[in-house]
Design a protein around this motif. Structure first.
Motif, PDB file in Angstrom:
ATOM      1  N   LEU A  59      33.558 -48.783  15.726  1.00 44.24           N
ATOM      2  CA  LEU A  59      34.412 -48.550  14.566  1.00 44.24           C
ATOM      3  C   LEU A  59      33.761 -47.586  13.589  1.00 44.24           C
ATOM      4  O   LEU A  59      34.393 -47.166  12.620  1.00 44.24           O
ATOM      5  N   GLU A  60      32.512 -47.256  13.816  1.00 46.35           N
ATOM      6  CA  GLU A  60      31.721 -46.489  12.853  1.00 46.35           C
ATOM      7  C   GLU A  60      31.724 -44.989  13.092  1.00 46.35           C
ATOM      8  O   GLU A  60      31.231 -44.217  12.256  1.00 46.35           O
ATOM      9  N   VAL A  61      32.286 -44.526  14.207  1.00 44.76           N
ATOM     10  CA  VAL A  61      32.126 -43.120  14.575  1.00 44.76           C
ATOM     11  C   VAL A  61      32.963 -42.201  13.688  1.00 44.76           C
ATOM     12  O   VAL A  61      34.013 -42.580  13.170  1.00 44.76           O
ATOM     13  N   THR A  62      32.475 -40.980  13.532  1.00 47.86           N
ATOM     14  CA  THR A  62      33.170 -39.906  12.820  1.00 47.86           C
ATOM     15  C   THR A  62      33.440 -38.766  13.797  1.00 47.86           C
ATOM     16  O   THR A  62      32.860 -38.705  14.886  1.00 47.86           O
ATOM     17  N   ARG A  63      34.321 -37.852  13.405  1.00 46.63           N
ATOM     18  CA  ARG A  63      34.612 -36.704  14.272  1.00 46.63           C
ATOM     19  C   ARG A  63      33.337 -35.905  14.531  1.00 46.63           C
ATOM     20  O   ARG A  63      33.049 -35.513  15.668  1.00 46.63           O
ATOM     21  N   SER A  64      32.562 -35.651  13.487  1.00 48.78           N
ATOM     22  CA  SER A  64      31.343 -34.850  13.672  1.00 48.78           C
ATOM     23  C   SER A  64      30.352 -35.571  14.579  1.00 48.78           C
ATOM     24  O   SER A  64      29.678 -34.944  15.403  1.00 48.78           O
ATOM     25  N   GLY A  65      30.261 -36.887  14.440  1.00 50.69           N
ATOM     26  CA  GLY A  65      29.347 -37.644  15.289  1.00 50.69           C
ATOM     27  C   GLY A  65      29.760 -37.622  16.747  1.00 50.69           C
ATOM     28  O   GLY A  65      28.907 -37.500  17.644  1.00 50.69           O
ATOM     29  N   VAL A  66      31.046 -37.723  17.006  1.00 45.20           N
ATOM     30  CA  VAL A  66      31.524 -37.675  18.387  1.00 45.20           C
ATOM     31  C   VAL A  66      31.380 -36.263  18.956  1.00 45.20           C
ATOM     32  O   VAL A  66      31.084 -36.089  20.141  1.00 45.20           O
ATOM     33  N   ASP A  67      31.553 -35.246  18.126  1.00 47.64           N
ATOM     34  CA  ASP A  67      31.299 -33.873  18.573  1.00 47.64           C
ATOM     35  C   ASP A  67      29.871 -33.743  19.103  1.00 47.64           C
ATOM     36  O   ASP A  67      29.635 -33.153  20.169  1.00 47.64           O
ATOM     37  N   VAL A  68      28.922 -34.278  18.356  1.00 46.74           N
ATOM     38  CA  VAL A  68      27.513 -34.231  18.768  1.00 46.74           C
ATOM     39  C   VAL A  68      27.302 -35.021  20.053  1.00 46.74           C
ATOM     40  O   VAL A  68      26.602 -34.577  20.975  1.00 46.74           O
ATOM     41  N   LEU A  69      27.913 -36.201  20.130  1.00 48.10           N
ATOM     42  CA  LEU A  69      27.760 -37.038  21.315  1.00 48.10           C
ATOM     43  C   LEU A  69      28.315 -36.350  22.558  1.00 48.10           C
ATOM     44  O   LEU A  69      27.674 -36.337  23.624  1.00 48.10           O
ATOM     45  N   PRO A 107      28.390 -42.210  30.024  1.00 47.80           N
ATOM     46  CA  PRO A 107      28.023 -43.423  30.757  1.00 47.80           C
ATOM     47  C   PRO A 107      28.207 -43.259  32.263  1.00 47.80           C
ATOM     48  O   PRO A 107      29.115 -42.547  32.717  1.00 47.80           O
ATOM     49  N   GLU A 108      27.356 -43.918  33.019  1.00 47.57           N
ATOM     50  CA  GLU A 108      27.387 -43.830  34.473  1.00 47.57           C
ATOM     51  C   GLU A 108      28.771 -44.187  35.016  1.00 47.57           C
ATOM     52  O   GLU A 108      29.387 -45.169  34.585  1.00 47.57           O
ATOM     53  N   GLY A 109      29.260 -43.383  35.941  1.00 48.04           N
ATOM     54  CA  GLY A 109      30.537 -43.660  36.580  1.00 48.04           C
ATOM     55  C   GLY A 109      31.749 -43.158  35.821  1.00 48.04           C
ATOM     56  O   GLY A 109      32.887 -43.443  36.204  1.00 48.04           O
ATOM     57  N   SER A 110      31.523 -42.385  34.749  1.00 51.03           N
ATOM     58  CA  SER A 110      32.653 -41.911  33.948  1.00 51.03           C
ATOM     59  C   SER A 110      33.607 -41.032  34.755  1.00 51.03           C
ATOM     60  O   SER A 110      34.825 -41.058  34.536  1.00 51.03           O
ATOM     61  N   GLU A 111      33.058 -40.263  35.677  1.00 56.01           N
ATOM     62  CA  GLU A 111      33.887 -39.305  36.419  1.00 56.01           C
ATOM     63  C   GLU A 111      34.967 -40.001  37.236  1.00 56.01           C
ATOM     64  O   GLU A 111      36.079 -39.465  37.396  1.00 56.01           O
ATOM     65  N   ALA A 112      34.680 -41.177  37.745  1.00 58.86           N
ATOM     66  CA  ALA A 112      35.623 -41.869  38.619  1.00 58.86           C
ATOM     67  C   ALA A 112      36.357 -43.010  37.921  1.00 58.86           C
ATOM     68  O   ALA A 112      37.144 -43.713  38.551  1.00 58.86           O
ATOM     69  N   SER A 113      36.121 -43.208  36.647  1.00 55.71           N
ATOM     70  CA  SER A 113      36.705 -44.356  35.953  1.00 55.71           C
ATOM     71  C   SER A 113      38.108 -44.070  35.442  1.00 55.71           C
ATOM     72  O   SER A 113      38.352 -43.043  34.806  1.00 55.71           O
ATOM     73  N   PRO A 114      39.053 -44.983  35.678  1.00 57.52           N
ATOM     74  CA  PRO A 114      40.388 -44.813  35.105  1.00 57.52           C
ATOM     75  C   PRO A 114      40.420 -45.067  33.598  1.00 57.52           C
ATOM     76  O   PRO A 114      41.455 -44.841  32.955  1.00 57.52           O
ATOM     77  N   HIS A 115      39.297 -45.529  33.041  1.00 56.97           N
ATOM     78  CA  HIS A 115      39.218 -45.834  31.611  1.00 56.97           C
ATOM     79  C   HIS A 115      38.353 -44.826  30.853  1.00 56.97           C
ATOM     80  O   HIS A 115      37.912 -45.112  29.740  1.00 56.97           O
ATOM     81  N   ALA A 116      38.110 -43.657  31.455  1.00 57.72           N
ATOM     82  CA  ALA A 116      37.309 -42.619  30.808  1.00 57.72           C
ATOM     83  C   ALA A 116      38.167 -41.383  30.556  1.00 57.72           C
ATOM     84  O   ALA A 116      38.761 -40.832  31.486  1.00 57.72           O
ATOM     85  N   GLN A 117      38.235 -40.964  29.312  1.00 52.05           N
ATOM     86  CA  GLN A 117      39.061 -39.827  28.919  1.00 52.05           C
ATOM     87  C   GLN A 117      38.235 -38.542  28.869  1.00 52.05           C
ATOM     88  O   GLN A 117      37.048 -38.579  28.531  1.00 52.05           O
ATOM     89  N   PRO A 118      38.844 -37.401  29.140  1.00 56.67           N
ATOM     90  CA  PRO A 118      38.150 -36.116  29.001  1.00 56.67           C
ATOM     91  C   PRO A 118      37.956 -35.762  27.530  1.00 56.67           C
ATOM     92  O   PRO A 118      38.599 -36.330  26.640  1.00 56.67           O
ATOM     93  N   ASP A 119      37.089 -34.802  27.288  1.00 60.44           N
ATOM     94  CA  ASP A 119      36.756 -34.427  25.912  1.00 60.44           C
ATOM     95  C   ASP A 119      37.983 -34.023  25.102  1.00 60.44           C
ATOM     96  O   ASP A 119      38.122 -34.411  23.935  1.00 60.44           O
ATOM     97  N   ASP A 120      38.873 -33.240  25.692  1.00 60.06           N
ATOM     98  CA  ASP A 120      40.005 -32.752  24.909  1.00 60.06           C
ATOM     99  C   ASP A 120      40.926 -33.891  24.482  1.00 60.06           C
ATOM    100  O   ASP A 120      41.509 -33.854  23.386  1.00 60.06           O
ATOM    101  N   ALA A 121      41.058 -34.921  25.298  1.00 56.67           N
ATOM    102  CA  ALA A 121      41.876 -36.076  24.921  1.00 56.67           C
ATOM    103  C   ALA A 121      41.205 -36.872  23.810  1.00 56.67           C
ATOM    104  O   ALA A 121      41.864 -37.373  22.893  1.00 56.67           O
ATOM    105  N   ILE A 122      39.887 -36.988  23.870  1.00 50.56           N
ATOM    106  CA  ILE A 122      39.145 -37.722  22.847  1.00 50.56           C
ATOM    107  C   ILE A 122      39.293 -37.061  21.482  1.00 50.56           C
ATOM    108  O   ILE A 122      39.415 -37.732  20.455  1.00 50.56           O
ATOM    109  N   LEU A 123      39.321 -35.740  21.462  1.00 57.49           N
ATOM    110  CA  LEU A 123      39.337 -34.994  20.200  1.00 57.49           C
ATOM    111  C   LEU A 123      40.740 -34.540  19.792  1.00 57.49           C
ATOM    112  O   LEU A 123      40.877 -33.781  18.828  1.00 57.49           O
ATOM    113  N   ALA A 124      41.761 -35.011  20.472  1.00 61.06           N
ATOM    114  CA  ALA A 124      43.108 -34.497  20.253  1.00 61.06           C
ATOM    115  C   ALA A 124      43.704 -34.865  18.905  1.00 61.06           C
ATOM    116  O   ALA A 124      44.562 -34.144  18.387  1.00 61.06           O
TER     117      ALA A 124
END
Length: 231
Positions: A172-182, A189-206
């Motif tokens: 709940l603590e994240v900011t846009r600038s902090g997620v940009d850095v991350l 996290p391991e397995g993100s590429e094949a996970s149905p619960h992992a979003q691409p960067d553009d969706a995260i920042l939309a």
């Protein structure tokens, strides 16, 4: 109050937590454990916040300070100091309380809805969207009450000892600038590429409004937690 914040990675900072503490008249010190700073003495602060990080709870071979941090957590749990953990910090608290901590079925990355458990003591909406960045998860510790769950992780948090100790898998603590850095620097996290619960960067920042909606949720959570501090 004076709070100690333990930071485990340069890319997993306190975000809005630092601003909230200052706005409420509390002081704080951030200990950068990943950069060789020694964990603080429990007696020197009124409460302890453990931030996220990419390592595993028992990754002592790569991060020798984890052992010292576990001892600090154990002393905080045995005493009367408020304790809040986020991500790795929550997993470390859960482990010290005897709960199973390990790799989840899928990585969970991006924005996901959390449904509050019927017995949850958290002062949060019945459904809310939070930021996720994990593969490792934890079971509910004994004598703890659950926050609730998401489609990818059934246990998203817990409250223990009447809310004195809180653990949050979600953020709940994240900011846009902090997620940009991350996103630019942090390892997914391991397995993100094949996970149905992992979003691409553009969706995260939309939608930047998602970050703004976290602010009142963080305020409600931290206000609840800080009230657990001894008078």
């Amino acid at each position: 109050m004076h709070l100690h914040l333990l930071q485990h990675s340069p890319y997993h900072g306190p975000g809005r937590i630092a601003d909230w503490l200052s706005s409420m008249g509390h002081s704080h010190t951030v200990f950068h454990l990943y950069d060789g700073e020694t964990p603080p003495s429990l007696a020197d602060g009124d409460a302890l916040i453990l931030l996220d990080g990419p390592m595993h709870v028992l990754d002592d071979a790569q991060h020798s300070w984890l052992k010292r941090e576990r001892k600090l957590i154990a002393r905080a749990l045995d005493g009367n100091k408020p304790l809040l953990g986020i991500g790795l910090g929550a997993r470390m608290i859960a482990a010290e309380l005897g709960a199973t901590v390990g790799r989840g079925t899928f990585a969970e990355v991006g924005w996901h809805e959390v449904t509050l458990a019927p017995e949850s003591p958290f002062d949060l909406p019945e459904r809310f969207t939070a930021f996720m960045w994990h593969r490792d998860v934890f079971a509910l510790p004994d004598e703890a009450l659950p926050l609730g769950g998401s489609s990818g992780s059934p246990v998203q948090g817990f409250a223990w000892d009447a809310g004195r100790a809180l653990g949050l898998l979600c953020h709940l603590e994240v900011t846009r600038s902090g997620v940009d850095v991350l996103l630019a620097n942090g390892e997914r996290p391991e397995g993100s590429e094949a996970s149905p619960h992992a979003q691409p960067d553009d969706a995260i920042l939309a939608d930047d409004r998602r970050f703004d909606r976290l602010a009142p949720l963080l305020d409600r959570l931290l206000s609840q937690w800080i009230r657990s501090a001894p008078a």
